[in-house]
Design a protein around this motif. Structure first.
Motif, PDB file in Angstrom:
ATOM      1  N   PRO A  12      21.925  64.550  45.954  1.00 43.76           N
ATOM      2  CA  PRO A  12      20.541  64.897  45.606  1.00 43.76           C
ATOM      3  C   PRO A  12      20.157  64.614  44.150  1.00 43.76           C
ATOM      4  N   ASP A  13      21.134  64.526  43.258  1.00 43.44           N
ATOM      5  CA  ASP A  13      20.829  64.261  41.849  1.00 43.44           C
ATOM      6  C   ASP A  13      20.720  62.772  41.535  1.00 43.44           C
ATOM      7  N   ALA A  14      20.823  61.935  42.555  1.00 41.35           N
ATOM      8  CA  ALA A  14      20.783  60.482  42.337  1.00 41.35           C
ATOM      9  C   ALA A  14      19.423  60.066  41.783  1.00 41.35           C
ATOM     10  N   MET A  15      19.439  58.988  40.995  1.00 42.23           N
ATOM     11  CA  MET A  15      18.214  58.455  40.400  1.00 42.23           C
ATOM     12  C   MET A  15      18.150  56.952  40.639  1.00 42.23           C
ATOM     13  N   LEU A  16      16.960  56.458  40.892  1.00 41.94           N
ATOM     14  CA  LEU A  16      16.749  55.021  41.029  1.00 41.94           C
ATOM     15  C   LEU A  16      16.426  54.472  39.647  1.00 41.94           C
ATOM     16  N   LEU A  17      17.215  53.504  39.203  1.00 45.92           N
ATOM     17  CA  LEU A  17      17.022  52.900  37.888  1.00 45.92           C
ATOM     18  C   LEU A  17      16.323  51.564  38.038  1.00 45.92           C
ATOM     19  N   LYS A  18      15.243  51.417  37.309  1.00 50.11           N
ATOM     20  CA  LYS A  18      14.479  50.170  37.352  1.00 50.11           C
ATOM     21  C   LYS A  18      15.145  49.150  36.432  1.00 50.11           C
ATOM     22  N   PRO A  19      14.927  47.863  36.722  1.00 42.77           N
ATOM     23  CA  PRO A  19      15.479  46.838  35.823  1.00 42.77           C
ATOM     24  C   PRO A  19      14.782  46.895  34.465  1.00 42.77           C
ATOM     25  N   LYS A  20      15.547  46.569  33.443  1.00 41.32           N
ATOM     26  CA  LYS A  20      14.973  46.537  32.093  1.00 41.32           C
ATOM     27  C   LYS A  20      14.197  45.239  31.927  1.00 41.32           C
ATOM     28  N   LYS A  21      13.167  45.295  31.172  1.00 43.90           N
ATOM     29  CA  LYS A  21      12.374  44.081  30.890  1.00 43.90           C
ATOM     30  C   LYS A  21      13.208  43.164  30.009  1.00 43.90           C
ATOM     31  N   SER A  22      13.255  41.891  30.390  1.00 42.72           N
ATOM     32  CA  SER A  22      14.009  40.932  29.589  1.00 42.72           C
ATOM     33  C   SER A  22      13.209  40.584  28.346  1.00 42.72           C
TER      34      SER A  22
ATOM     35  N   LYS B 134      17.764  43.305  44.108  1.00 40.32           N
ATOM     36  CA  LYS B 134      16.761  42.433  43.486  1.00 40.32           C
ATOM     37  C   LYS B 134      15.355  42.974  43.692  1.00 40.32           C
ATOM     38  N   THR B 135      15.090  43.535  44.880  1.00 45.25           N
ATOM     39  CA  THR B 135      13.729  43.997  45.179  1.00 45.25           C
ATOM     40  C   THR B 135      13.657  45.515  45.167  1.00 45.25           C
ATOM     41  N   LYS B 136      12.482  46.008  44.866  1.00 49.83           N
ATOM     42  CA  LYS B 136      12.259  47.445  44.831  1.00 49.83           C
ATOM     43  C   LYS B 136      12.375  48.035  46.231  1.00 49.83           C
ATOM     44  N   LEU B 137      11.904  47.311  47.231  1.00 45.27           N
ATOM     45  CA  LEU B 137      11.964  47.789  48.609  1.00 45.27           C
ATOM     46  C   LEU B 137      13.407  48.021  49.054  1.00 45.27           C
ATOM     47  N   GLU B 138      14.251  47.051  48.800  1.00 51.10           N
ATOM     48  CA  GLU B 138      15.677  47.171  49.157  1.00 51.10           C
ATOM     49  C   GLU B 138      16.314  48.351  48.414  1.00 51.10           C
ATOM     50  N   ALA B 139      15.988  48.502  47.144  1.00 48.75           N
ATOM     51  CA  ALA B 139      16.537  49.596  46.346  1.00 48.75           C
ATOM     52  C   ALA B 139      16.088  50.949  46.879  1.00 48.75           C
ATOM     53  N   GLU B 140      14.815  51.062  47.226  1.00 49.20           N
ATOM     54  CA  GLU B 140      14.293  52.340  47.721  1.00 49.20           C
ATOM     55  C   GLU B 140      14.884  52.718  49.072  1.00 49.20           C
ATOM     56  N   ARG B 141      15.121  51.752  49.927  1.00 52.84           N
ATOM     57  CA  ARG B 141      15.757  52.035  51.220  1.00 52.84           C
ATOM     58  C   ARG B 141      17.154  52.630  51.027  1.00 52.84           C
TER      59      ARG B 141
ATOM     60  N   VAL C  51      24.319  57.698  40.598  1.00 43.79           N
ATOM     61  CA  VAL C  51      24.714  58.780  41.489  1.00 43.79           C
ATOM     62  C   VAL C  51      25.095  60.035  40.708  1.00 43.79           C
ATOM     63  N   GLY C  52      25.737  59.867  39.583  1.00 41.80           N
ATOM     64  CA  GLY C  52      26.157  61.018  38.790  1.00 41.80           C
ATOM     65  C   GLY C  52      26.687  60.587  37.446  1.00 41.80           C
ATOM     66  N   PHE C  53      27.033  61.580  36.645  1.00 40.22           N
ATOM     67  CA  PHE C  53      27.578  61.298  35.321  1.00 40.22           C
ATOM     68  C   PHE C  53      28.427  62.469  34.867  1.00 40.22           C
ATOM     69  N   GLY C  54      29.192  62.243  33.825  1.00 37.64           N
ATOM     70  CA  GLY C  54      30.050  63.287  33.264  1.00 37.64           C
ATOM     71  C   GLY C  54      31.172  62.692  32.458  1.00 37.64           C
TER      72      GLY C  54
ATOM     73  N   PHE D 140      18.282  53.950  48.273  1.00 35.88           N
ATOM     74  CA  PHE D 140      18.149  55.171  47.487  1.00 35.88           C
ATOM     75  C   PHE D 140      17.941  56.385  48.386  1.00 35.88           C
ATOM     76  N   MET D 141      17.136  56.232  49.443  1.00 32.56           N
ATOM     77  CA  MET D 141      16.889  57.339  50.373  1.00 32.56           C
ATOM     78  C   MET D 141      18.198  57.791  51.036  1.00 32.56           C
ATOM     79  N   GLU D 142      19.032  56.837  51.417  1.00 28.29           N
ATOM     80  CA  GLU D 142      20.322  57.169  52.039  1.00 28.29           C
ATOM     81  C   GLU D 142      21.252  57.861  51.047  1.00 28.29           C
ATOM     82  N   VAL D 143      21.335  57.313  49.852  1.00 31.47           N
ATOM     83  CA  VAL D 143      22.237  57.870  48.844  1.00 31.47           C
ATOM     84  C   VAL D 143      21.764  59.257  48.427  1.00 31.47           C
ATOM     85  N   ARG D 144      20.473  59.421  48.290  1.00 32.43           N
ATOM     86  CA  ARG D 144      19.935  60.711  47.828  1.00 32.43           C
ATOM     87  C   ARG D 144      20.159  61.821  48.855  1.00 32.43           C
ATOM     88  N   ALA D 145      20.238  61.463  50.131  1.00 31.04           N
ATOM     89  CA  ALA D 145      20.528  62.470  51.154  1.00 31.04           C
ATOM     90  C   ALA D 145      21.903  63.084  50.920  1.00 31.04           C
TER      91      ALA D 145
END
Length: 123
Positions: free
Chosen positions: A111-121, A94-101, A53-56, A103-108
């Motif tokens: 606006p500077d929010a970013m979706l972070l993908k899981p790191k490869k194990s 766990k799923t990209k679909l759930e994260a994107e749903r 959501v943010g940083f600083g 993410f749309m709410e949070v980004r509204a």
């Protein structure tokens, strides 16, 4: 004579080597365990999608986190230190679909929010 001196010297050295017994007590500062916990925490979330959501600075991150907890109480929020800043992240998806749903709410709201993908194990 040399043999006796050699035998006596050898006996003294062996006795000194065997006589050195002791006990070691390690006193560890509690902050070391806290640092280990901080080091492990980002790695535990590496399997999940998260929303940053943010940083600083520490103070700014705490303010952002407080606002996010009010705006999105259903999403777990977390402050993570990644040098040189503190980052506020929400959710564990766990799923990209759930994260994107989400993410749309949070980004509204953020606006500077970013979706972070899981790191490869690296297993």
């Amino acid at each position: 004579m040399k043999t006796r001196i050699s035998i006596i010297t050898f006996a003294i050295i062996c006795h000194l080597g065997i006589a050195q017994k002791g006990q070691i007590n390690i006193e560890q500062d509690q902050k070391i365990n806290e640092l280990i916990g901080l080091y492990k925490s980002p790695k535990e979330d590496s399997e999940y999608y998260r929303i940053q959501v943010g940083f600083g600075s520490s103070k700014k991150a705490q303010e952002i986190k407080s606002n996010v907890e009010i705006d999105f109480p259903q999403l777990a929020s977390k402050t993570v230190f990644e040098s040189p800043t503190y980052r506020v992240r929400v959710g564990r998806f766990k799923t990209k679909l759930e994260a994107e749903r989400n993410f749309m709410e949070v980004r509204a709201k953020y606006p500077d929010a970013m979706l972070l993908k899981p790191k490869k194990s690296t297993k």
